[in-house]
Design a protein around this motif. Structure first.
Motif, PDB file in Angstrom:
ATOM      1  N   PHE A 301       0.842  -1.204   0.000  1.00  0.00           N
ATOM      2  CA  PHE A 301       0.000   0.000   0.000  1.00  0.00           C
ATOM      3  C   PHE A 301       0.873   1.248   0.000  1.00  0.00           C
ATOM      4  CE2 PHE A 301      -1.750   3.529   2.394  1.00  0.00           C
ATOM      5  CZ  PHE A 301      -2.921   3.793   1.691  1.00  0.00           C
ATOM      6  N   GLN A 302       1.867   1.281   0.869  1.00  0.00           N
ATOM      7  CA  GLN A 302       2.746   2.453   0.969  1.00  0.00           C
ATOM      8  C   GLN A 302       3.539   2.658  -0.318  1.00  0.00           C
ATOM      9  OE1 GLN A 302       4.893   1.579   4.573  1.00  0.00           O
ATOM     10  NE2 GLN A 302       3.094   1.922   5.876  1.00  0.00           N
ATOM     11  N   LEU A 303       3.948   1.572  -0.932  1.00  0.00           N
ATOM     12  CA  LEU A 303       4.657   1.658  -2.202  1.00  0.00           C
ATOM     13  C   LEU A 303       3.770   2.291  -3.275  1.00  0.00           C
ATOM     14  CD1 LEU A 303       7.011   0.939  -4.113  1.00  0.00           C
ATOM     15  CD2 LEU A 303       5.958  -1.314  -4.400  1.00  0.00           C
ATOM     16  N   ARG A 304       2.519   1.841  -3.348  1.00  0.00           N
ATOM     17  CA  ARG A 304       1.591   2.398  -4.340  1.00  0.00           C
ATOM     18  C   ARG A 304       1.306   3.872  -4.067  1.00  0.00           C
ATOM     19  NH1 ARG A 304      -2.924  -2.447  -5.117  1.00  0.00           N
ATOM     20  NH2 ARG A 304      -1.512  -3.937  -6.127  1.00  0.00           N
ATOM     21  N   LEU A 305       1.210   4.198  -2.780  1.00  0.00           N
ATOM     22  CA  LEU A 305       0.978   5.600  -2.417  1.00  0.00           C
ATOM     23  C   LEU A 305       2.171   6.458  -2.828  1.00  0.00           C
ATOM     24  CD1 LEU A 305      -0.734   7.786  -1.064  1.00  0.00           C
ATOM     25  CD2 LEU A 305       0.296   7.129   1.130  1.00  0.00           C
ATOM     26  N   ALA A 306       3.389   5.957  -2.594  1.00  0.00           N
ATOM     27  CA  ALA A 306       4.597   6.695  -2.993  1.00  0.00           C
ATOM     28  C   ALA A 306       4.616   6.911  -4.502  1.00  0.00           C
ATOM     29  CB  ALA A 306       5.850   5.949  -2.556  1.00  0.00           C
ATOM     30  N   ARG A 307       4.227   5.892  -5.257  1.00  0.00           N
ATOM     31  CA  ARG A 307       4.169   6.019  -6.715  1.00  0.00           C
ATOM     32  C   ARG A 307       3.136   7.081  -7.116  1.00  0.00           C
ATOM     33  NH1 ARG A 307       6.838   5.725 -11.169  1.00  0.00           N
ATOM     34  NH2 ARG A 307       7.802   3.745 -10.512  1.00  0.00           N
ATOM     35  N   TRP A 308       1.968   7.053  -6.461  1.00  0.00           N
ATOM     36  CA  TRP A 308       0.919   8.036  -6.755  1.00  0.00           C
ATOM     37  C   TRP A 308       1.408   9.450  -6.428  1.00  0.00           C
ATOM     38  CZ3 TRP A 308      -1.800  11.712  -3.997  1.00  0.00           C
ATOM     39  CH2 TRP A 308      -2.946  12.237  -4.627  1.00  0.00           C
ATOM     40  N   SER A 317       6.688  14.144  -0.101  1.00  0.00           N
ATOM     41  CA  SER A 317       5.899  13.079   0.539  1.00  0.00           C
ATOM     42  C   SER A 317       6.250  11.714  -0.042  1.00  0.00           C
ATOM     43  CB  SER A 317       4.402  13.349   0.348  1.00  0.00           C
ATOM     44  OG  SER A 317       4.005  14.469   1.096  1.00  0.00           O
ATOM     45  N   ALA A 318       6.538  11.666  -1.347  1.00  0.00           N
ATOM     46  CA  ALA A 318       6.894  10.395  -1.980  1.00  0.00           C
ATOM     47  C   ALA A 318       8.180   9.833  -1.384  1.00  0.00           C
ATOM     48  CB  ALA A 318       7.042  10.579  -3.486  1.00  0.00           C
ATOM     49  N   TYR A 319       9.156  10.704  -1.098  1.00  0.00           N
ATOM     50  CA  TYR A 319      10.400  10.249  -0.463  1.00  0.00           C
ATOM     51  C   TYR A 319      10.116   9.640   0.913  1.00  0.00           C
ATOM     52  CZ  TYR A 319      14.357  11.549  -3.442  1.00  0.00           C
ATOM     53  OH  TYR A 319      15.303  11.587  -4.438  1.00  0.00           O
ATOM     54  N   ILE A 320       9.286  10.354   1.710  1.00  0.00           N
ATOM     55  CA  ILE A 320       8.970   9.864   3.060  1.00  0.00           C
ATOM     56  C   ILE A 320       8.238   8.531   2.983  1.00  0.00           C
ATOM     57  CG2 ILE A 320       7.587  10.321   5.125  1.00  0.00           C
ATOM     58  CD1 ILE A 320       8.091  13.339   4.565  1.00  0.00           C
ATOM     59  N   THR A 321       7.240   8.453   2.113  1.00  0.00           N
ATOM     60  CA  THR A 321       6.423   7.240   2.002  1.00  0.00           C
ATOM     61  C   THR A 321       7.243   6.055   1.510  1.00  0.00           C
ATOM     62  OG1 THR A 321       4.506   8.636   1.510  1.00  0.00           O
ATOM     63  CG2 THR A 321       4.299   6.292   1.016  1.00  0.00           C
ATOM     64  N   LEU A 322       8.140   6.303   0.558  1.00  0.00           N
ATOM     65  CA  LEU A 322       8.986   5.228   0.029  1.00  0.00           C
ATOM     66  C   LEU A 322       9.940   4.715   1.105  1.00  0.00           C
ATOM     67  CD1 LEU A 322       9.450   3.694  -2.593  1.00  0.00           C
ATOM     68  CD2 LEU A 322      11.234   5.356  -3.186  1.00  0.00           C
ATOM     69  N   GLN A 323      10.471   5.627   1.881  1.00  0.00           N
ATOM     70  CA  GLN A 323      11.343   5.240   3.000  1.00  0.00           C
ATOM     71  C   GLN A 323      10.587   4.368   3.999  1.00  0.00           C
ATOM     72  OE1 GLN A 323      12.237   8.378   5.817  1.00  0.00           O
ATOM     73  NE2 GLN A 323      14.370   7.702   5.963  1.00  0.00           N
ATOM     74  N   GLU A 324       9.368   4.793   4.346  1.00  0.00           N
ATOM     75  CA  GLU A 324       8.571   4.038   5.311  1.00  0.00           C
ATOM     76  C   GLU A 324       8.140   2.684   4.737  1.00  0.00           C
ATOM     77  OE1 GLU A 324       8.106   4.967   8.487  1.00  0.00           O
ATOM     78  OE2 GLU A 324       9.426   6.653   7.953  1.00  0.00           O
ATOM     79  N   ALA A 325       7.921   2.626   3.426  1.00  0.00           N
ATOM     80  CA  ALA A 325       7.543   1.356   2.794  1.00  0.00           C
ATOM     81  C   ALA A 325       8.632   0.311   2.955  1.00  0.00           C
ATOM     82  CB  ALA A 325       7.251   1.585   1.309  1.00  0.00           C
ATOM     83  N   LEU A 326       9.900   0.735   2.861  1.00  0.00           N
ATOM     84  CA  LEU A 326      11.006  -0.215   3.037  1.00  0.00           C
ATOM     85  C   LEU A 326      11.075  -0.720   4.480  1.00  0.00           C
ATOM     86  CD1 LEU A 326      13.956   1.202   0.900  1.00  0.00           C
ATOM     87  CD2 LEU A 326      12.879  -1.042   0.701  1.00  0.00           C
ATOM     88  N   THR A 328       8.580  -0.878   6.593  1.00  0.00           N
ATOM     89  CA  THR A 328       7.412  -1.753   6.750  1.00  0.00           C
ATOM     90  C   THR A 328       7.682  -3.123   6.137  1.00  0.00           C
ATOM     91  OG1 THR A 328       5.917   0.147   6.710  1.00  0.00           O
ATOM     92  CG2 THR A 328       4.947  -2.000   6.215  1.00  0.00           C
ATOM     93  N   TYR A 329       8.307  -3.141   4.972  1.00  0.00           N
ATOM     94  CA  TYR A 329       8.598  -4.404   4.282  1.00  0.00           C
ATOM     95  C   TYR A 329       9.522  -5.289   5.114  1.00  0.00           C
ATOM     96  CZ  TYR A 329      10.406  -7.651   0.816  1.00  0.00           C
ATOM     97  OH  TYR A 329      10.786  -8.804   0.153  1.00  0.00           O
ATOM     98  N   VAL A 330      10.561  -4.697   5.685  1.00  0.00           N
ATOM     99  CA  VAL A 330      11.490  -5.480   6.519  1.00  0.00           C
ATOM    100  C   VAL A 330      10.765  -6.050   7.731  1.00  0.00           C
ATOM    101  CG1 VAL A 330      13.574  -5.381   7.946  1.00  0.00           C
ATOM    102  CG2 VAL A 330      13.521  -4.198   5.730  1.00  0.00           C
ATOM    103  N   CYS A 331       9.902  -5.245   8.345  1.00  0.00           N
ATOM    104  CA  CYS A 331       9.097  -5.739   9.484  1.00  0.00           C
ATOM    105  C   CYS A 331       8.257  -6.944   9.060  1.00  0.00           C
ATOM    106  CB  CYS A 331       8.193  -4.637  10.018  1.00  0.00           C
ATOM    107  SG  CYS A 331       9.032  -3.294  10.867  1.00  0.00           S
ATOM    108  N   GLU A 332       7.593  -6.827   7.951  1.00  0.00           N
ATOM    109  CA  GLU A 332       6.732  -7.906   7.456  1.00  0.00           C
ATOM    110  C   GLU A 332       7.538  -9.169   7.166  1.00  0.00           C
ATOM    111  OE1 GLU A 332       3.329  -5.116   5.252  1.00  0.00           O
ATOM    112  OE2 GLU A 332       4.994  -5.952   4.089  1.00  0.00           O
ATOM    113  N   GLN A 333       8.719  -8.998   6.592  1.00  0.00           N
ATOM    114  CA  GLN A 333       9.561 -10.144   6.265  1.00  0.00           C
ATOM    115  C   GLN A 333      10.053 -10.866   7.519  1.00  0.00           C
ATOM    116  OE1 GLN A 333       8.677 -10.559   3.070  1.00  0.00           O
ATOM    117  NE2 GLN A 333      10.769 -11.142   2.558  1.00  0.00           N
TER     118      GLN A 333
END
Length: 411
Positions: A301-308, A317-326, A328-333
């Motif tokens: 979701f965060q990745l798609r938001l960063a792209r949007w 905002s895209a920089y912040i969201t992309l950073q947070e997406a990474l 979040t991804y590590v947490c999920e993994q």
């Protein structure tokens, strides 16, 4: 503050031009008041008791009739020589005539204090159309703070009212003046034979349609639903509240809040509204919901938001969201809750090489590149990179992170 009438003056019916006359018409308003006058501006100025008139016409318009009518209305003696000179000049005028008429100031004076005549071209080619655009745009300088505008689009060439409508849209949406456009009138002379009078119809709802169009553009392009929310208050206050909340969260870049609001957008896209909201809210809400609701993971979701955000030029905002997406991804993994603050802090330290687990993968490389520019933007840190390079790096990193998250690269 004044009541200002903006109106057009035509050239009159073909059979009356030789006589330099306008056909008298009976104009009837919604409250059944009627006025029999040679042109609608006369009826409107009486009906609304306007303070001043801005009258738009060509050099071939019957300006001597205006001079005569308002002189009589205001008990001013007509100068017969001036009347004849105006009529003679305008009768001979054509589309090549320079934009001037004799005794223009005298006609303006009898129309009322602060009144203006605005002369325009016939608009027979692109050059004349552009010139008319500039002339009509200049009408803005005649309007004062707090004016009430009453607009009449009955007479003149059909192209000219289009220019006025664009001027009104500018005044309503861009101008800093606090202007109230109270009426947009059209006198229906084409059915006066059938009805024995010309109904004067208020077309102000045209501006409401423009409000919806403006709101739709802001919503679709920037996620700014404030205008749509305001317009929806009377029809569905719940939807209006949800739209405003979505925009607030999006402008705050509150990622968890934005994600939760997508469900409300899905619900909005399934509702039925009156025609205008139906045409505007449904497709846009559906488009947002379609883009984000199918993201089964927070990181996606965060990745798609960063792209949007990138595609809609909200680069910071895209920089912040992309950073947070990474993060979040590590947490999920690692099967950890990505909303847990302590866990996110640990991951952040590890990605920049300061934590107990040092990631040296492409994930860490991407994070460091994004984090460096994000920090320079957030904290006003001087950087050697030009802004164009920052945007270019964002585009590159979006592609890299999309590859990592979509494929599900190991940490």
């Amino acid at each position: 503050m004044a009541k200002t009438l903006i109106t057009f003056l035509g050239t009159g019916k073909q059979e009356l031009r030789a006589k330099r006359q306008y056909r008298e018409a009976k104009y009837k308003f919604d409250n059944n008041e009627t006025y029999e006058t040679p042109f609608i501006a006369a009826a409107l100025s009486k009906y609304h008791q306007v303070d001043r008139i801005i009258m738009i016409g060509t050099t071939g318009s019957i300006w001597e009739v205006v001079y005569e009518y308002f002189s009589n209305t205001h008990n001013i003696n007509i100068d017969e020589t001036k009347y004849a000179e105006i009529g003679d000049y305008c009768e001979k005028a054509n589309h090549k005539t320079a934009l001037e008429i004799p005794h223009k100031e005298d006609i303006e004076a009898v129309m009322g204090a602060g009144s203006h005549i605005v002369l325009v071209k016939y608009g027979v080619n692109e050059s004349e159309v552009k010139e008319n655009t500039n002339i009509i745009t200049h009408i803005d300088s005649y309007i004062e703070q707090g004016d009430e505008l009453i607009v009449d689009i009955t007479h003149a060439f059909r192209s000219l009212p289009l220019f006025i409508m664009n001027l009104l849209i500018y005044l309503k949406n861009v101008s800093k003046r606090d202007i109230n456009i109270s009426h947009i009138y059209y006198g229906m002379l084409d059915i006066s034979k059938e009805m024995e009078y010309a109904p004067v119809v208020d077309l102000k709802s045209i501006l409401e349609v423009n409000d919806w169009i403006t709101g739709a553009y802001a919503f679709e392009q920037f996620g700014n639903a404030y205008k749509i929310s305001e317009l929806m208050e009377e029809e569905d206050n719940g939807v209006a509240t949800n739209l405003k909340r979505f925009s607030d969260l999006l402008n705050l870049n509150h990622l968890a809040g934005i994600e939760s609001e997508v469900h409300n957008l899905e619900a909005m896209a399934k509702k039925e509204y009156s025609p205008l909201p139906n045409m505007i809210i449904l497709p846009i809400a559906d488009k947002f919901a379609e883009k984000f609701s199918k993201a089964k993971r927070h990181s996606l979701f965060q990745l798609r938001l960063a792209r949007w955000q990138y595609e809609h030029y909200n680069f910071s905002s895209a920089y912040i969201t992309l950073q947070e997406a990474l993060i979040t991804y590590v947490c999920e993994q690692n099967k950890r809750d990505p909303l847990e603050k302590q866990m996110r802090e640990e991951v952040k330290k590890s990605l920049i090489g300061r934590g107990k687990d040092k990631f040296v993968s492409e994930i860490a490389t991407a994070y460091k590149s994004i984090n460096k520019i994000r920090n320079s933007l957030a904290h006003s840190i001087k950087t050697e990179k030009r802004y164009t390079e920052m945007i270019s790096i964002l585009k590159e990193q979006l592609a890299i992170v999309e590859n990592i998250i979509k494929i599900g690269r190991a940490v």
